[in-house]
Design an enzyme around this catalytic site. Structure first.
Site, PDB file in Angstrom:
ATOM      1  N   HIS A 106     -39.850 129.652  97.125  1.00 36.40           N
ATOM      2  CA  HIS A 106     -40.835 129.391  96.072  1.00 36.40           C
ATOM      3  C   HIS A 106     -40.985 130.527  95.057  1.00 36.40           C
ATOM      4  O   HIS A 106     -41.845 130.448  94.184  1.00 36.40           O
ATOM      5  CB  HIS A 106     -42.183 129.053  96.706  1.00 36.40           C
ATOM      6  CG  HIS A 106     -42.181 127.726  97.408  1.00 36.40           C
ATOM      7  ND1 HIS A 106     -41.755 127.574  98.700  1.00 36.40           N
ATOM      8  CD2 HIS A 106     -42.519 126.493  96.970  1.00 36.40           C
ATOM      9  CE1 HIS A 106     -41.852 126.297  99.044  1.00 36.40           C
ATOM     10  NE2 HIS A 106     -42.303 125.630  98.011  1.00 36.40           N
ATOM     11  N   ARG A 116     -56.180 121.033  96.055  1.00 32.75           N
ATOM     12  CA  ARG A 116     -55.657 122.129  96.856  1.00 32.75           C
ATOM     13  C   ARG A 116     -56.652 123.287  96.912  1.00 32.75           C
ATOM     14  O   ARG A 116     -57.383 123.551  95.955  1.00 32.75           O
ATOM     15  CB  ARG A 116     -54.316 122.589  96.278  1.00 32.75           C
ATOM     16  CG  ARG A 116     -53.218 121.551  96.457  1.00 32.75           C
ATOM     17  CD  ARG A 116     -52.026 121.810  95.557  1.00 32.75           C
ATOM     18  NE  ARG A 116     -51.297 123.037  95.887  1.00 32.75           N
ATOM     19  CZ  ARG A 116     -50.315 123.093  96.786  1.00 32.75           C
ATOM     20  NH1 ARG A 116     -49.951 122.001  97.452  1.00 32.75           N
ATOM     21  NH2 ARG A 116     -49.677 124.235  96.998  1.00 32.75           N
ATOM     22  N   LYS A 152     -54.487 128.652  98.475  1.00 33.98           N
ATOM     23  CA  LYS A 152     -53.071 128.316  98.371  1.00 33.98           C
ATOM     24  C   LYS A 152     -52.357 129.316  97.465  1.00 33.98           C
ATOM     25  O   LYS A 152     -52.872 129.708  96.413  1.00 33.98           O
ATOM     26  CB  LYS A 152     -52.883 126.902  97.827  1.00 33.98           C
ATOM     27  CG  LYS A 152     -53.483 125.805  98.698  1.00 33.98           C
ATOM     28  CD  LYS A 152     -52.737 125.609  99.998  1.00 33.98           C
ATOM     29  CE  LYS A 152     -51.469 124.813  99.808  1.00 33.98           C
ATOM     30  NZ  LYS A 152     -50.816 124.499 101.107  1.00 33.98           N
ATOM     31  N   CYS A 155     -48.540 116.861 100.041  1.00 38.94           N
ATOM     32  CA  CYS A 155     -47.234 117.271  99.526  1.00 38.94           C
ATOM     33  C   CYS A 155     -46.809 118.490 100.341  1.00 38.94           C
ATOM     34  O   CYS A 155     -47.520 119.489 100.384  1.00 38.94           O
ATOM     35  CB  CYS A 155     -47.295 117.670  98.056  1.00 38.94           C
ATOM     36  SG  CYS A 155     -48.780 117.151  97.178  1.00 38.94           S
ATOM     37  N   SER A 156     -45.648 118.389 100.982  1.00 43.24           N
ATOM     38  CA  SER A 156     -45.200 119.510 101.795  1.00 43.24           C
ATOM     39  C   SER A 156     -43.697 119.379 102.056  1.00 43.24           C
ATOM     40  O   SER A 156     -42.992 118.780 101.237  1.00 43.24           O
ATOM     41  CB  SER A 156     -46.005 119.583 103.102  1.00 43.24           C
ATOM     42  OG  SER A 156     -45.782 120.815 103.762  1.00 43.24           O
ATOM     43  N   GLU A 164     -41.850 125.650  92.094  1.00 46.64           N
ATOM     44  CA  GLU A 164     -41.249 124.648  92.963  1.00 46.64           C
ATOM     45  C   GLU A 164     -39.916 124.210  92.378  1.00 46.64           C
ATOM     46  O   GLU A 164     -39.770 124.100  91.158  1.00 46.64           O
ATOM     47  CB  GLU A 164     -42.145 123.409  93.102  1.00 46.64           C
ATOM     48  CG  GLU A 164     -43.372 123.585  93.974  1.00 46.64           C
ATOM     49  CD  GLU A 164     -43.066 123.612  95.466  1.00 46.64           C
ATOM     50  OE1 GLU A 164     -41.882 123.696  95.841  1.00 46.64           O
ATOM     51  OE2 GLU A 164     -44.028 123.568  96.257  1.00 46.64           O
ATOM     52  N   HIS A 214     -34.798 123.000  97.630  1.00 46.92           N
ATOM     53  CA  HIS A 214     -35.134 122.618  99.000  1.00 46.92           C
ATOM     54  C   HIS A 214     -35.709 121.210  99.047  1.00 46.92           C
ATOM     55  O   HIS A 214     -36.059 120.623  98.031  1.00 46.92           O
ATOM     56  CB  HIS A 214     -36.106 123.630  99.628  1.00 46.92           C
ATOM     57  CG  HIS A 214     -37.420 123.731  98.919  1.00 46.92           C
ATOM     58  ND1 HIS A 214     -37.624 124.557  97.830  1.00 46.92           N
ATOM     59  CD2 HIS A 214     -38.612 123.126  99.132  1.00 46.92           C
ATOM     60  CE1 HIS A 214     -38.866 124.447  97.413  1.00 46.92           C
ATOM     61  NE2 HIS A 214     -39.492 123.578  98.192  1.00 46.92           N
ATOM     62  N   GLU A 246     -37.475 121.211  93.970  1.00 54.27           N
ATOM     63  CA  GLU A 246     -37.401 120.360  95.145  1.00 54.27           C
ATOM     64  C   GLU A 246     -36.654 119.064  94.890  1.00 54.27           C
ATOM     65  O   GLU A 246     -36.663 118.530  93.777  1.00 54.27           O
ATOM     66  CB  GLU A 246     -38.821 119.982  95.610  1.00 54.27           C
ATOM     67  CG  GLU A 246     -39.688 121.152  95.984  1.00 54.27           C
ATOM     68  CD  GLU A 246     -41.065 120.744  96.450  1.00 54.27           C
ATOM     69  OE1 GLU A 246     -41.628 121.441  97.308  1.00 54.27           O
ATOM     70  OE2 GLU A 246     -41.595 119.721  95.951  1.00 54.27           O
ATOM     71  N   LYS A 253     -40.148 129.715 103.296  1.00 57.22           N
ATOM     72  CA  LYS A 253     -40.864 129.155 102.147  1.00 57.22           C
ATOM     73  C   LYS A 253     -41.070 130.190 101.046  1.00 57.22           C
ATOM     74  O   LYS A 253     -40.992 129.877  99.856  1.00 57.22           O
ATOM     75  CB  LYS A 253     -42.229 128.612 102.579  1.00 57.22           C
ATOM     76  CG  LYS A 253     -42.210 127.275 103.269  1.00 57.22           C
ATOM     77  CD  LYS A 253     -43.646 126.847 103.537  1.00 57.22           C
ATOM     78  CE  LYS A 253     -43.713 125.561 104.322  1.00 57.22           C
ATOM     79  NZ  LYS A 253     -45.104 125.202 104.664  1.00 57.22           N
TER      80      LYS A 253
END
Length: 250
Positions: free
Chosen positions: A52, A83, A87, A99-100, A160, A63, A162, A48
């Site tokens: 990121h 969040r 984080k 969200c993941s 991000e 990803h 994605e 990760k």
């Protein structure tokens, strides 16, 4: 010719020391995301942290992810989370329920047929972040809508990039938040969410703003309009409202 995502997956990628960040959030950055190309074909795996970093995102590294939206059946209100400050990416921002990422670490989360891997990951993370028992989020009750391709910076270092699967569920759930993941949560109706968007003191994750701008409110209207005879809303009534066969570039 190879796509930017494929080329990035083969490139020498940047890394960073995470010792100055929250220890638990730093540990989670070792989990392996599923790398994909622009058509959502799996092309490998990467931790990760690497996925990121904006330096790698700018090279095209991409990803797979999901955004889950849970609505209360009795009144159609949407469960939001804020969040946690701990984080590493997008701290303190309001967003959809969860969200993941499906992880390469788990074989079952790599299954692509009927979005099975993404559904399994969503149930797992709803329990991890919000403490919702997986028995309350059965994977066959998620309604897959579509998937979007977006890029968004968090700050100068993080971001991000994605292919994000959008999943709706209607369920009565028990929330016991993981304080390392979530600072706050609330149920909102459409008007309340719009008021939150209009309040400059609130900040929101970029993917949530994109989904809300282009899709959420229309789908929400349809969800409420298709209430059952019992007055409750059912996510499965949204089957076919979106084209889920292709990736939508945002």
């Amino acid at each position: 010719m190879s796509s930017p995502a494929v080329l990035a997956a083969r490139a020498a990628l940047a890394s960073i020391d995470l010792t100055s960040y929250d220890p638990e959030q730093s540990r989670l950055m070792d989990e392996k995301c599923i790398l994909v190309d622009e058509q959502d074909n799996a092309i490998g795996a990467m931790d990760k942290k690497t996925c990121h970093l904006m330096e790698n995102i700018d090279k095209g590294l991409l990803h797979r992810a999901f955004s889950a939206f849970i609505f209360r059946p009795s009144d159609g209100k949407l469960l939001l989370q804020q969040r946690a400050s701990e984080k590493i990416t997008f701290p303190d921002m309001w967003t959809n329920t969860c969200c993941s990422h499906p992880l390469d670490d788990f074989e079952e989360e790599k299954i692509e047929e009927n979005q099975l891997g993404v559904r399994i990951a969503a149930s797992r993370k709803l329990e991890h972040e919000l403490g919702i028992p997986q028995s309350q989020t059965p994977i066959d009750e998620f309604q897959y809508l579509t998937k979007i391709h977006y890029l968004a910076p968090s700050n100068g270092m993080w971001g991000e990039h994605e292919v994000d699967y959008i999943l709706f569920m209607t369920a009565d759930v028990t929330v016991t938040p993981n304080k390392n993941e979530i600072r706050d949560y609330k149920y909102v109706d459409k008007a309340e969410l719009q008021a939150m968007f209009n309040d400059s003191s609130n900040s929101f994750t970029p993917w949530f703003k994109l989904i809300a701008r282009d899709f959420l409110f229309g789908w929400w209207d349809t969800l409420v309009a298709r209430r059952g005879f019992d007055g409750r809303v059912y996510a499965k009534t949204l089957a076919g409202v979106a084209d889920g066969s292709k990736v939508i570039k945002m």
